[in-house]
Motif scaffolding. Structure first.
Motif, PDB file in Angstrom:
ATOM      1  N   HIS A  72       0.878  -1.178   0.000  1.00  0.00           N
ATOM      2  CA  HIS A  72       0.000   0.000   0.000  1.00  0.00           C
ATOM      3  C   HIS A  72       0.908   1.219   0.000  1.00  0.00           C
ATOM      4  O   HIS A  72       1.544   1.522   1.003  1.00  0.00           O
ATOM      5  CB  HIS A  72      -0.885  -0.032   1.247  1.00  0.00           C
ATOM      6  N   TYR A  73       1.009   1.914  -1.147  1.00  0.00           N
ATOM      7  CA  TYR A  73       1.855   3.107  -1.275  1.00  0.00           C
ATOM      8  C   TYR A  73       0.962   4.335  -1.255  1.00  0.00           C
ATOM      9  O   TYR A  73      -0.003   4.415  -2.012  1.00  0.00           O
ATOM     10  CB  TYR A  73       2.671   3.066  -2.573  1.00  0.00           C
ATOM     11  N   ASN A  74       1.280   5.286  -0.390  1.00  0.00           N
ATOM     12  CA  ASN A  74       0.471   6.489  -0.231  1.00  0.00           C
ATOM     13  C   ASN A  74       1.279   7.723  -0.637  1.00  0.00           C
ATOM     14  O   ASN A  74       2.266   8.056   0.011  1.00  0.00           O
ATOM     15  CB  ASN A  74       0.015   6.605   1.229  1.00  0.00           C
ATOM     16  N   HIS A  75       0.862   8.377  -1.726  1.00  0.00           N
ATOM     17  CA  HIS A  75       1.507   9.609  -2.177  1.00  0.00           C
ATOM     18  C   HIS A  75       0.948  10.771  -1.367  1.00  0.00           C
ATOM     19  O   HIS A  75      -0.264  10.932  -1.269  1.00  0.00           O
ATOM     20  CB  HIS A  75       1.224   9.857  -3.667  1.00  0.00           C
ATOM     21  N   CYS A  76       1.813  11.610  -0.855  1.00  0.00           N
ATOM     22  CA  CYS A  76       1.357  12.724  -0.015  1.00  0.00           C
ATOM     23  C   CYS A  76       0.698  13.834  -0.832  1.00  0.00           C
ATOM     24  O   CYS A  76      -0.107  14.591  -0.310  1.00  0.00           O
ATOM     25  CB  CYS A  76       2.518  13.306   0.782  1.00  0.00           C
ATOM     26  N   THR A  77       1.014  13.935  -2.099  1.00  0.00           N
ATOM     27  CA  THR A  77       0.535  15.052  -2.909  1.00  0.00           C
ATOM     28  C   THR A  77      -0.760  14.756  -3.657  1.00  0.00           C
ATOM     29  O   THR A  77      -1.264  15.608  -4.374  1.00  0.00           O
ATOM     30  CB  THR A  77       1.601  15.460  -3.934  1.00  0.00           C
ATOM     31  N   ILE A  78      -1.290  13.555  -3.510  1.00  0.00           N
ATOM     32  CA  ILE A  78      -2.490  13.155  -4.240  1.00  0.00           C
ATOM     33  C   ILE A  78      -3.646  13.035  -3.255  1.00  0.00           C
ATOM     34  O   ILE A  78      -3.483  12.483  -2.160  1.00  0.00           O
ATOM     35  CB  ILE A  78      -2.266  11.812  -4.969  1.00  0.00           C
ATOM     36  N   LYS A  79      -4.816  13.501  -3.656  1.00  0.00           N
ATOM     37  CA  LYS A  79      -5.969  13.560  -2.755  1.00  0.00           C
ATOM     38  C   LYS A  79      -6.290  12.213  -2.108  1.00  0.00           C
ATOM     39  O   LYS A  79      -6.405  12.111  -0.912  1.00  0.00           O
ATOM     40  CB  LYS A  79      -7.188  14.090  -3.505  1.00  0.00           C
ATOM     41  N   GLY A  81      -4.332   9.535  -2.288  1.00  0.00           N
ATOM     42  CA  GLY A  81      -3.088   8.866  -1.926  1.00  0.00           C
ATOM     43  C   GLY A  81      -2.579   7.880  -2.951  1.00  0.00           C
ATOM     44  O   GLY A  81      -1.418   7.475  -2.889  1.00  0.00           O
ATOM     45  N   ALA A  82      -3.422   7.455  -3.890  1.00  0.00           N
ATOM     46  CA  ALA A  82      -3.018   6.432  -4.853  1.00  0.00           C
ATOM     47  C   ALA A  82      -2.410   7.050  -6.100  1.00  0.00           C
ATOM     48  O   ALA A  82      -2.943   8.001  -6.655  1.00  0.00           O
ATOM     49  CB  ALA A  82      -4.211   5.572  -5.239  1.00  0.00           C
ATOM     50  N   GLY A  83      -1.297   6.468  -6.533  1.00  0.00           N
ATOM     51  CA  GLY A  83      -0.689   6.891  -7.778  1.00  0.00           C
ATOM     52  C   GLY A  83      -1.428   6.291  -8.967  1.00  0.00           C
ATOM     53  O   GLY A  83      -2.310   5.448  -8.811  1.00  0.00           O
ATOM     54  N   THR A  84      -1.051   6.702 -10.156  1.00  0.00           N
ATOM     55  CA  THR A  84      -1.623   6.147 -11.372  1.00  0.00           C
ATOM     56  C   THR A  84      -0.527   5.443 -12.151  1.00  0.00           C
ATOM     57  O   THR A  84       0.658   5.733 -11.975  1.00  0.00           O
ATOM     58  CB  THR A  84      -2.261   7.254 -12.231  1.00  0.00           C
ATOM     59  N   SER A  85      -0.904   4.503 -13.005  1.00  0.00           N
ATOM     60  CA  SER A  85       0.047   3.683 -13.770  1.00  0.00           C
ATOM     61  C   SER A  85       1.082   3.065 -12.832  1.00  0.00           C
ATOM     62  O   SER A  85       2.282   3.142 -13.054  1.00  0.00           O
ATOM     63  CB  SER A  85       0.740   4.521 -14.844  1.00  0.00           C
ATOM     64  N   ARG A  86       0.592   2.441 -11.782  1.00  0.00           N
ATOM     65  CA  ARG A  86       1.447   1.887 -10.742  1.00  0.00           C
ATOM     66  C   ARG A  86       2.068   0.557 -11.154  1.00  0.00           C
ATOM     67  O   ARG A  86       1.460  -0.236 -11.851  1.00  0.00           O
ATOM     68  CB  ARG A  86       0.652   1.651  -9.450  1.00  0.00           C
ATOM     69  N   SER A  87       3.301   0.344 -10.686  1.00  0.00           N
ATOM     70  CA  SER A  87       3.947  -0.948 -10.891  1.00  0.00           C
ATOM     71  C   SER A  87       4.958  -1.195  -9.781  1.00  0.00           C
ATOM     72  O   SER A  87       5.435  -0.259  -9.134  1.00  0.00           O
ATOM     73  CB  SER A  87       4.642  -1.016 -12.258  1.00  0.00           C
ATOM     74  N   VAL A  88       5.243  -2.467  -9.573  1.00  0.00           N
ATOM     75  CA  VAL A  88       6.280  -2.887  -8.635  1.00  0.00           C
ATOM     76  C   VAL A  88       7.193  -3.819  -9.414  1.00  0.00           C
ATOM     77  O   VAL A  88       6.728  -4.752 -10.073  1.00  0.00           O
ATOM     78  CB  VAL A  88       5.697  -3.606  -7.400  1.00  0.00           C
ATOM     79  N   ALA A  89       8.478  -3.552  -9.350  1.00  0.00           N
ATOM     80  CA  ALA A  89       9.451  -4.373 -10.067  1.00  0.00           C
ATOM     81  C   ALA A  89      10.397  -5.032  -9.075  1.00  0.00           C
ATOM     82  O   ALA A  89      10.737  -4.454  -8.040  1.00  0.00           O
ATOM     83  CB  ALA A  89      10.242  -3.524 -11.051  1.00  0.00           C
ATOM     84  N   LEU A  90      10.819  -6.223  -9.408  1.00  0.00           N
ATOM     85  CA  LEU A  90      11.866  -6.908  -8.659  1.00  0.00           C
ATOM     86  C   LEU A  90      13.146  -6.699  -9.446  1.00  0.00           C
ATOM     87  O   LEU A  90      13.219  -7.056 -10.622  1.00  0.00           O
ATOM     88  CB  LEU A  90      11.532  -8.398  -8.531  1.00  0.00           C
ATOM     89  N   ARG A 139       3.157   7.064 -12.305  1.00  0.00           N
ATOM     90  CA  ARG A 139       3.258   8.273 -13.121  1.00  0.00           C
ATOM     91  C   ARG A 139       3.764   9.443 -12.259  1.00  0.00           C
ATOM     92  O   ARG A 139       4.540  10.261 -12.707  1.00  0.00           O
ATOM     93  CB  ARG A 139       1.902   8.620 -13.733  1.00  0.00           C
ATOM     94  N   GLU A 140       3.353   9.477 -11.007  1.00  0.00           N
ATOM     95  CA  GLU A 140       3.751  10.547 -10.096  1.00  0.00           C
ATOM     96  C   GLU A 140       5.159  10.343  -9.520  1.00  0.00           C
ATOM     97  O   GLU A 140       5.706  11.237  -8.898  1.00  0.00           O
ATOM     98  CB  GLU A 140       2.751  10.641  -8.927  1.00  0.00           C
ATOM     99  N   LEU A 141       5.728   9.173  -9.711  1.00  0.00           N
ATOM    100  CA  LEU A 141       7.056   8.840  -9.184  1.00  0.00           C
ATOM    101  C   LEU A 141       7.817   8.040 -10.245  1.00  0.00           C
ATOM    102  O   LEU A 141       8.093   6.858 -10.075  1.00  0.00           O
ATOM    103  CB  LEU A 141       6.895   8.038  -7.891  1.00  0.00           C
ATOM    104  N   PRO A 142       8.138   8.671 -11.386  1.00  0.00           N
ATOM    105  CA  PRO A 142       8.711   7.933 -12.518  1.00  0.00           C
ATOM    106  C   PRO A 142      10.099   7.331 -12.247  1.00  0.00           C
ATOM    107  O   PRO A 142      10.435   6.308 -12.825  1.00  0.00           O
ATOM    108  CB  PRO A 142       8.770   8.970 -13.637  1.00  0.00           C
TER     109      PRO A 142
END
Length: 152
Positions: A72-79, A81-90, A139-142
Motif C-alpha cells: 500500500h503506497y500512499n503519495h502525499c501530494t495526491i488527494k 493517496g493512490a498513484g496512477t500507472s502503478r507498478s512494482v518491479a523486482l 506516473r507521479e514517481l517515474p
C-alpha cells in the motif's frame, strides 16, 4: 517605558516562535510519501520515504507459497493517496528488472497492490545468491522508490 514595551514585544514574539516550532515538531511525517507492506493481513513493514534504506529488509523465510504480499503506497501530494500507472518491479543489484507487476489505478479506498509470494519464491530460486529489491514506480514517481530488499 519604551524599553519595557520593546522587551515585552520581543518576549511575546519569541514565545510565539517557540510555540509554533513545538506544535510542528509533533507532525514529523507530514507531507511525506509512505508505504506499508503486509504478508497476508499482517503488517511486516511500514516506512516513510525519508527513513534509512538499511531498515528496509523483508524477511520472507516463514512465508508460504499460498501467502500474498500486499503493498500500500500512499503519495502525499495526491488527494486519495493512490498513484496512477502503478507498478512494482523486482530488481537485481545492478538495477536490472527481473520481474515487473503492473497494477490498475486504484478506485475507492483500496490502494493495495498484491503479489503472490509463490512468484517471489520461484524468482528467488532462479536468482539465488543475488540481492533482489522491490521498487515502486507510478506516473507521479517515474524514477521509482526502492521499497525493500528481500531476504529468503
Amino acid at each position: 517605558m519604551k524599553k519595557i514595551k520593546m522587551n515585552q514585544a520581543f518576549i511575546k514574539l519569541f514565545t510565539l516562535l517557540i510555540l509554533g516550532f513545538t506544535a510542528f515538531s509533533f507532525t514529523p511525517k507530514f507531507g511525506l510519501d509512505s508505504y506499508s507492506i503486509y504478508l497476508n493481513d499482517k503488517l511486516i513493514l511500514k516506512q516513510w520515504v525519508n527513513q534509512p534504506l538499511d531498515l528496509r529488509v523483508l524477511a520472507l523465510r516463514s512465508a508460504q507459497e499460498t501467502d500474498q504480499l500486499r503493498i500500500h503506497y500512499n503519495h502525499c501530494t495526491i488527494k486519495n493517496g493512490a498513484g496512477t500507472s502503478r507498478s512494482v518491479a523486482l530488481q537485481d543489484k545492478k538495477g536490472k528488472v527481473v520481474k515487473k507487476w503492473e497494477f490498475a489505478d486504484a478506485t475507492g479506498s483500496n490502494l493495495t497492490m498484491t503479489i503472490a509470494v509463490k512468484e517471489l519464491l520461484q524468482l528467488e530460486k532462479k536468482h539465488a545468491n543475488q540481492e533482489l529489491s522491490l521498487v515502486y514506480t507510478a506516473r507521479e514517481l517515474p524514477k521509482g522508490e526502492m521499497l525493500s530488499m528481500l531476504r529468503f
